[in-house]
Scaffold this active site. Structure first.
Site, PDB file in Angstrom:
ATOM      1  N   LYS A  84      12.488 -36.265  15.643  1.00 31.88           N
ATOM      2  CA  LYS A  84      11.991 -37.550  16.137  1.00 31.88           C
ATOM      3  C   LYS A  84      12.363 -38.747  15.278  1.00 31.88           C
ATOM      4  CE  LYS A  84       9.415 -36.471  19.840  1.00 31.88           C
ATOM      5  NZ  LYS A  84       9.566 -37.152  21.147  1.00 31.88           N
ATOM      6  N   SER A 130      13.178 -27.626  17.040  1.00 32.85           N
ATOM      7  CA  SER A 130      13.020 -29.079  17.015  1.00 32.85           C
ATOM      8  C   SER A 130      12.023 -29.621  16.003  1.00 32.85           C
ATOM      9  CB  SER A 130      12.671 -29.580  18.412  1.00 32.85           C
ATOM     10  OG  SER A 130      11.561 -28.874  18.930  1.00 32.85           O
TER      11      SER A 130
END
Lengths: 332, 332
Positions: free
Chosen positions: A59, A315
Site C-alpha cells: 500500500k 501482499s
C-alpha cells in the site's frame, strides 16, 4: 468518493511513471522461490513478498505515488483516508515523508498493530464503529470540514499506477531469471493492486492468466465478472482477511480487471489459516490473512498450475501477534 | 571426529568452487533491507536471510558441498551426522538429492520441527539423551558399525567452504547495490558459517569488521579469542539458541576466525527473544533463536554501527510454533 476526471484510463506508462517516482523511496522487494513449494505444486512459483515493503504491505507504493503529486496548497491542507489498516499505514508514512498532515479513519476493531503503526507514522487516527457508522460519510465530513484531500484506497488512477509497480518489478525480476509467467495470482479487495499488476504483467506477457483471490463471502469480483458489471455484495459475516473486505470492485479498477483477468476465485478462512501456517513453517515468512489469500488458492488447488510458471503476490504481513499465535497453533 | 588431511587451509578458491557445485541446487537467497531497521540503528543494514534457504537454514550449503564430493563407494555406504537440527536437515536433504543413505543422531529434546523435517527428507534418525549420552561416541560407533562417513557439522574444509558461499553472495549482492560493508555479523556455534563468510568478506573488503555472535553462557569463541587458543567451556545451563550450543570453536575454523574476526559478542535469551519479535513485527521474517543472534546484537547495541554499512546474516528459521507463539506473545 471523488475521482479526478481523466482523458484516458490508467495505462502501462502511468505505472512506469510511478516506478520513477518511487525509485529510492519504496523498496524493490526481492523475488523469492521455495523449492519445497515448487515440489508440492509441481510448478515453479516466483513469490513477490510485499510483506517486506515499507509499512509491511504494497500500500505504500500507491499512497506515495498519489501524495507526491499533490501541489503545495494541497499538501498544506492535508489528506484524509479511511482504511482497515494497510492503506492507513501507507498514507501515514507517505504523508510523513512529504510533510503532509494526515488523518486516517479506521474501524475500532482494526488489528491493533495496524492502528499503532499508523499512529507511529505521526498520523491522526479517528476510530469508527464498523457496524453503526459509515466510513465514507465520516471521511467526506472530515474532508469537507478541513478542505482535506481524500486519498482513496483503490479507486484512483495514481493509486492503481503505484500498486502496479509490484507487477513491473515482478515482470523484470522474472525475466532476469529467464522465466516467463504463465499464471499470476494476487489478493483482491477493491482491486487497486490487481488492476495495476495486471497492466504490468499483460504488457510483459499478453497470454499470462491473471487471477484475483477473494475471501469466501466477499466474492464481489467473481460475481461482477460473471455479471459483466460491478456487483455490490451484502456480506453475511466477517472474514479472517481484514484487508479484503471491500463489498464491490472499484469504478476505475473493474474495467481493467474485466479486460485483463482470467477470473477470480474464493478461499475460506480455514484455507487462509493453512496458508499462513505454510508460510510460517516452510517459507519462513510472516503473512497476514489477506496477504496469504493467493497462496491459499494455490495450496487449495483453486487454480490449475501444474507444469507452469506462477507469479504470486504476498501482499501484506501486518498481523496481531495474538492472532498469529492462534493460527500457527492450529486454533484457526 | 576425523578430518581429512589437507596440504593447505580453506581459502577463497574453495568457497568459489563450492559456489559452482551449489549453483542451481542451493537457492541464492536475496539481500533485503528494512528502512525501519536502518532508521532505528542509524546505519544501513543489508540482511542475508538464510531462513529462506532450502531446509530453512544455511546448513544445506555445506552439507551438499561435502556430500557431492563423495565417490561412488562412499555414497553407497552412506553418511552419518549428529546435529540438534539444522545440519541434520541439510545432510538429510543433500543425501536425498544424491541418493545417499543417511543416519542422523539428534538429541531427543531437539525442536520437533527439526526432527520431523529430517525424517521428512528420508533420513533415519537416532535420538539420544543430551545429558547422559555422548553424541560423538554414538556417531563414531554408528560410523564404525556401518562403515559410514561422518559428516561433521563445522570442522570440515568442504563444510566451511560451502557455508562461505553465503558470504560470497552477500559480497556480490552488496556490490551490485554499490555498497561496501564496514561491518558484518553472523551467529556462531562451531564456526563453520562464520569462518566461511569471513573468508569471502575479507577478500571483498580487507578492512571489514567481522563479528561472531554467541549466546550468553556459550561464549567459547570470545574466550578462545582472548586466550589465543581454543577454549572449551562448561555451560552452566541451556540457551534459547538450540542451534548455537557448541562448547568449543572448531580445530579448522578457529585459525580462520582468529585471523579474520574483529571479535565475538554474546547476547542473552531476552535479547534473542526481542530480536525474534522485531523480525516478526517489523521485518516480517520468521527467525529461530540462534538465527536471530546477530540481529539481537545489533538491537542491543553490542557492536558500534552508527553511520556504517552492515551485513547481517539471519542464519535459520526452524522454530517450533509453540515456542514462536510464546516469544511473539512476550512470554519469553
Amino acid at each position: 468518493m471523488s475521482v479526478p476526471p481523466r482523458a484516458r484510463p490508467v495505462a502501462l506508462a502511468d505505472v512506469e511513471a510511478a516506478a520513477g517516482r518511487l525509485a529510492g523511496v519504496a523498496l524493490e522487494t526481492p523475488l523469492i522461490e521455495s523449492l519445497a513449494l515448487n515440489a508440492r505444486l509441481g510448478a515453479r512459483v516466483l513469490i513477490k513478498p510485499e510483506t517486506l515493503q515499507r509499512v509491511g504491505a504494497f500500500k505504500f507504493r500507491g499512497a506515495y505515488n498519489r501524495l507526491v503529486q499533490l501541489d503545495a496548497s494541497q499538501r498544506k491542507v492535508g489528506v484524509v483516508a479511511f482504511s482497515s489498516g494497510n492503506h492507513a499505514q501507507g498514507v501515514a508514512l507517505a504523508a510523513k515523508l512529504l510533510g503532509i498532515p494526515a488523518l486516517i479513519v479506521m474501524p475500532s476493531d482494526a488489528p491493533k498493530v495496524k492502528i499503532a503503526a499508523t499512529l507511529g507514522y505521526g498520523a491522526q487516527v479517528r476510530r469508527y464503529d464498523r457496524l453503526t457508522e459509515s466510513r465514507e460519510a465520516i471521511a467526506a465530513a472530515v474532508a469537507a470540514e478541513r478542505g482535506a484531500i481524500v486519498v482513496p484506497a483503490f479507486d484512483d488512477p495514481h493509486i492503481i499506477a503505484g500498486q502496479g509497480t509490484v507487477g513491473l518489478e515482478l515482470a523484470r525480476q522474472a525475466a532476469a531469471l529467464g522465466a516467463s509467467l504463465d499464471v499470476a495470482l494476487a489478493p483482491v479487495s477493491g482491486g487497486g493492486l490487481l488492476a495495476g499488476v495486471s497492466l504490468a504483467l499483460k504488457a510483459a506477457w499478453p497470454d499470462v492468466e491473471v487471477w484475483g483471490v477473494e475471501p469466501a463471502g466477499y466474492d464481489d469480483l467473481r460475481q461482477s465478472l460473471a455479471a459483466g458489471r460491478r456487483v455490490t455484495i451484502k456480506p453475511s459475516g466477517r472474514t479472517l482477511c481484514d484487508a479484503l473486505e471491500s463489498p464491490f470492485p472499484g469504478e476505475l479498477t473493474f474495467p481493467i480487471l474485466k479486460r485483463n483477468l482470467a477470473g477470480a476465485v474464493a478461499v475460506t478462512d480455514a484455507e487462509v489459516a493453512e496458508a499462513m501456517r505454510y508460510a510460517f513453517s516452510v517459507l519462513k515468512l510472516v503473512v497476514e490473512p489477506g496477504g496469504a489469500a493467493g497462496l491459499a488458492a494455490l495450496l487449495a488447488g483453486r487454480v490449475e498450475v501444474g507444469g507452469r510458471t506462477v507469479g504470486l503476490v504476498l501482499s501484506g504481513g501486518n498481523v496481531d501477534p495474538a492472532l498469529f499465535a492462534r493460527v500457527i497453533g492450529g486454533e484457526l
